[in-house]
Write a protein that holds these residues in place. Structure first.
Motif, PDB file in Angstrom:
ATOM      1  N   ASP A  23    -124.744  41.120  55.092  1.00 28.97           N
ATOM      2  CA  ASP A  23    -125.572  42.319  55.288  1.00 28.97           C
ATOM      3  C   ASP A  23    -124.698  43.562  55.435  1.00 28.97           C
ATOM      4  O   ASP A  23    -124.978  44.604  54.851  1.00 28.97           O
ATOM      5  CB  ASP A  23    -126.432  42.176  56.551  1.00 28.97           C
ATOM      6  N   GLY A  24    -123.643  43.411  56.233  1.00 28.82           N
ATOM      7  CA  GLY A  24    -122.739  44.528  56.463  1.00 28.82           C
ATOM      8  C   GLY A  24    -122.121  44.994  55.157  1.00 28.82           C
ATOM      9  O   GLY A  24    -122.029  46.184  54.870  1.00 28.82           O
ATOM     10  N   LEU A  25    -121.719  44.019  54.366  1.00 27.70           N
ATOM     11  CA  LEU A  25    -121.085  44.315  53.092  1.00 27.70           C
ATOM     12  C   LEU A  25    -122.065  45.028  52.153  1.00 27.70           C
ATOM     13  O   LEU A  25    -121.713  45.998  51.470  1.00 27.70           O
ATOM     14  CB  LEU A  25    -120.609  42.992  52.478  1.00 27.70           C
ATOM     15  N   ARG A  26    -123.311  44.560  52.177  1.00 21.54           N
ATOM     16  CA  ARG A  26    -124.340  45.171  51.329  1.00 21.54           C
ATOM     17  C   ARG A  26    -124.541  46.639  51.722  1.00 21.54           C
ATOM     18  O   ARG A  26    -124.585  47.520  50.868  1.00 21.54           O
ATOM     19  CB  ARG A  26    -125.658  44.391  51.471  1.00 21.54           C
ATOM     20  N   ALA A  27    -124.591  46.883  53.030  1.00 24.25           N
ATOM     21  CA  ALA A  27    -124.778  48.252  53.515  1.00 24.25           C
ATOM     22  C   ALA A  27    -123.571  49.114  53.158  1.00 24.25           C
ATOM     23  O   ALA A  27    -123.700  50.266  52.738  1.00 24.25           O
ATOM     24  CB  ALA A  27    -124.992  48.233  55.029  1.00 24.25           C
ATOM     25  N   LEU A  28    -122.404  48.501  53.289  1.00 26.40           N
ATOM     26  CA  LEU A  28    -121.164  49.222  53.022  1.00 26.40           C
ATOM     27  C   LEU A  28    -121.081  49.711  51.578  1.00 26.40           C
ATOM     28  O   LEU A  28    -120.593  50.801  51.295  1.00 26.40           O
ATOM     29  CB  LEU A  28    -119.984  48.280  53.260  1.00 26.40           C
TER      30      LEU A  28
END
Ligand SMILES: [Zn+2]
Length: 645
Positions: free
Chosen positions: A453-458
């Motif tokens: 999720d973090g990577l997607r947001a990033l």
């Protein structure tokens, strides 16, 4: 001290002629009296330590009694050929220096060398060793980590210790070990033996340490006792209540604040990487991890440990009352007080049978960010790595078990890449070191912000370089691949044994082989080994052929003629090792390797192809460091797996 007891003190033999019961009574009286004297001596009236002997009247060979005169020390050093006549004359010409400090300390500051071919520096420890030999007593360097200060201070008062330049450093059921820098001042021995009902064992330690630790130990012991008392004053039977009250009252207790500050500074001084605070049934145990090895530092009463833990949780902005759930926190502080370098401490707690265990991981930016050479890269490897990390897109993996230095390598690498023109963003769990040049995001499973999720947001934040703490699942692996395919350089870590195994791991996680080939550009496997202490490492003849051949197999190289072994000195806390360095195995993807991966080859085939193209195994990297005298074969064998499994 009255006449009667003085007479007793100087003529103990007479007591044996007394009636036994009377003699016993007298002894008891005397002991009680001595105890009072011992505690009263800070007033300066009771039994002042002997005056320095008259220097001029002192023949060189005569035994000294009382305090060491500088003149005696200088002359004896000349007799022993440790000091040249001219240096001695220089000291003596300056005159009576006694009042400026202990003769040993005075001489150590002058940096004399022995007149013989060795030109040995007469520093504090060397001179102290000489003095110990002169006095026929064992020499000892006081290691404060090994002194149970709460116990030793009960042997005598601080004023008494200071008055005689002595410091108790160990107490056993039968014996008190007392460090002294005045080995010819002996009148206290009998007194302490009578009071403590134990044998006194004297050891000679350097005067600077004795003075310093006398102050520190007595102050700290007072703080611990003060803190224990605060805890004992709340006779609550309800444990939870006690905990709540305790956490509010004790954590801010001045004693507790002082102890916590002292332990932190001590950990920084000792280059500790972790501090463990472990509650046990009857004691709280504080341990430091130094160069990968745990050392027990202190034992404190459980109440004090509880207060210390609360204090640290308070500093880390954690929920102080919550003790049944694991928690994380973070403290930023300065090593060496205000003005020192900033150090970051990561906290984690765990409920255990006897209370809350707290572990503090210390991230010293000076230690975390290192040059490639310090990380263990050879010049060639550093060059390849620099080239790899400057590619516009692709995946670079750093692999190894926990504690193999992956974080240090990644931070050091990212710090180089983060410039005004390049946006470096990270998703971490946890953020191990906060750095102003990076955009760091913390994974929070509680609100469903995982790595993926973090990577997607990033990705929506237009980063150039991305670091994902770890590729643990298929989703994260797929996101990393996506990021690389869309023109980002992605760094991450894996837990695999060596570089080649990482390919297999990605495939296991569900990344198709063609996507591994399309995105992966390099893998760095690493391990940490302890480095030999440069001050004391000892030369040895090299290892035998077979052992060496096994170490470097399947590569071939002649065994070195000499290697070094750990010895142990003061600088390395007698372990023979000081600091750590990395073993490096660097796999760079090539066309030939991609063909093999596409075909689904065996792991060993992949390793051998990489080796043909220049990869050197972790053990070979270690062997090179053995040849250079940086580490030992044992360390390499312990840390690095064999090339073929
Ligand atoms: Zn050493």
């Amino acid at each position: 001290m009255n006449q009667r007891s003085r007479a007793e003190a100087t003529a103990p033999a007479q007591q044996t002629t007394h009636d036994p019961s009377e003699s016993q009574k007298e002894r008891t009286e005397h002991a009680a009296h001595s105890q009072r004297a011992a505690h009263r001596s800070h007033s300066g009236q009771a039994k002042p330590p002997a005056k320095p002997a008259q220097a001029a009247a002192q023949p060189v060979q005569a035994a000294v009694t009382g305090r060491l005169p500088l003149v005696y020390v200088v002359r004896q050093l000349v007799v022993d050929h440790w000091l040249s006549k001219s240096d001695a004359d220089r000291v003596l010409a300056i005159g009576d220096r006694e009042r400026y400090g202990h003769p040993i300390a005075v001489l150590a500051e002058m940096n004399f060398r022995t007149p013989d071919a060795h030109r040995r520096l007469l520093d504090l420890e060397t001179l102290t060793q000489w003095l110990a030999e002169k006095a026929g007593l064992p020499y000892q360097h006081i290691d404060p980590l090994r002194v149970d200060f709460t116990r030793v201070v009960d042997v005598m008062s601080s004023a008494y210790a200071t008055g005689y330049s002595i410091l108790p450093i160990a107490v056993t059921p039968a014996e008190v070990v007392v460090a002294t820098c005045e080995p010819f001042l002996e009148e206290w021995v009998r007194e302490i033996e009578q009071i403590s009902k134990k044998t006194v064992k004297r050891v000679v330690a350097n005067p600077v340490d004795i003075a310093r630790y006398t102050t520190e130990f007595y102050k700290l012991a007072q703080q611990v006792k003060g803190a224990s008392k605060t805890g004992a004053a709340n006779p609550l039977s309800n444990f939870e209540q006690l905990v709540e009250l305790g956490s509010k009252v004790e954590a801010n207790d001045a004693h507790v604040i002082h102890i916590v500050d002292w332990i932190l500074q001590y950990a920084f001084d000792q280059r500790a990487s972790d501090i463990h605070m472990e509650p046990k049934r009857d004691q709280g145990v504080v341990r430091f991890r130094i160069d990968g090895v745990l050392h027990q530092v202190y034992q404190v009463p459980p109440g004090v440990m509880h207060a210390m833990t609360s204090r640290i949780k308070l500093l880390g902005r954690m929920d102080v009352v919550e003790r049944r759930r694991p928690q994380d926190g973070r403290i930023k502080t300065r090593a060496g007080g205000a003005g020192g370098r900033e150090v970051e401490i990561r906290l984690s707690t765990l409920p255990t049978a006897f209370g809350e265990k707290l572990v503090m991981r210390i991230f010293d930016p000076e230690v975390v960010v290192r040059s490639y050479a310090e990380l263990g890269f050879s010049d060639g490897e550093a060059k390849i790595w620099s080239e790899l990390i400057r590619r516009p897109s692709g995946i670079v993996l750093v692999t190894g078990p926990t504690g193999s230095g992956k974080t240090t390598t990644l931070y050091s690498t990212l710090k180089q890449l983060a410039t005004d023109e390049v946006n470096v963003s990270t998703v971490e769990d946890p953020i191990e070191m906060v750095d102003g040049t990076l955009n760091q995001m913390q994974v929070q499973p509680g609100i469903e912000l995982g790595f993926a999720d973090g990577l997607r947001a990033l990705m929506r934040q237009d980063p150039d370089v991305i670091m994902v703490g770890e590729v643990r699942d298929r989703e994260t692996a797929e996101m990393a691949v996506q990021a690389a395919l869309t023109g980002h350089l992605v760094f991450s870590t894996l837990h695999t044994n060596d570089a080649a195994s990482s390919v297999a791991r990605l495939v296991e996680l569900g990344v198709p082989r063609y996507l591994v080939n399309a995105t992966l550009i390099g893998v760095l496997a690493q391990r940490l080994v302890r480095t030999l202490c440069p001050s004391c490492k000892a030369e040895q003849s090299g290892p035998d052929e077979t052992m060496w051949r096994d170490l470097v197999a399947p590569w071939r190289s002649p065994p070195p003629h000499t290697v070094y072994a750990p010895a142990g000195c003061l600088e390395c806390r007698r372990t023979g090792y000081l600091g750590r360095t990395g073993l490096i195995e660097l796999l760079v993807m090539s066309d030939a390797i991609r063909v093999l991966i596409g075909r689904g080859c065996e792991l060993q085939e992949l390793r051998e192809q990489a080796a043909r193209e220049g990869l050197r195994s972790l053990r070979v990297s270690g062997a090179e460091k053995v040849v250079l005298g940086v580490t030992t074969i044992d360390e390499v064998l312990r840390a690095a797996p064999p090339f073929a499994d």
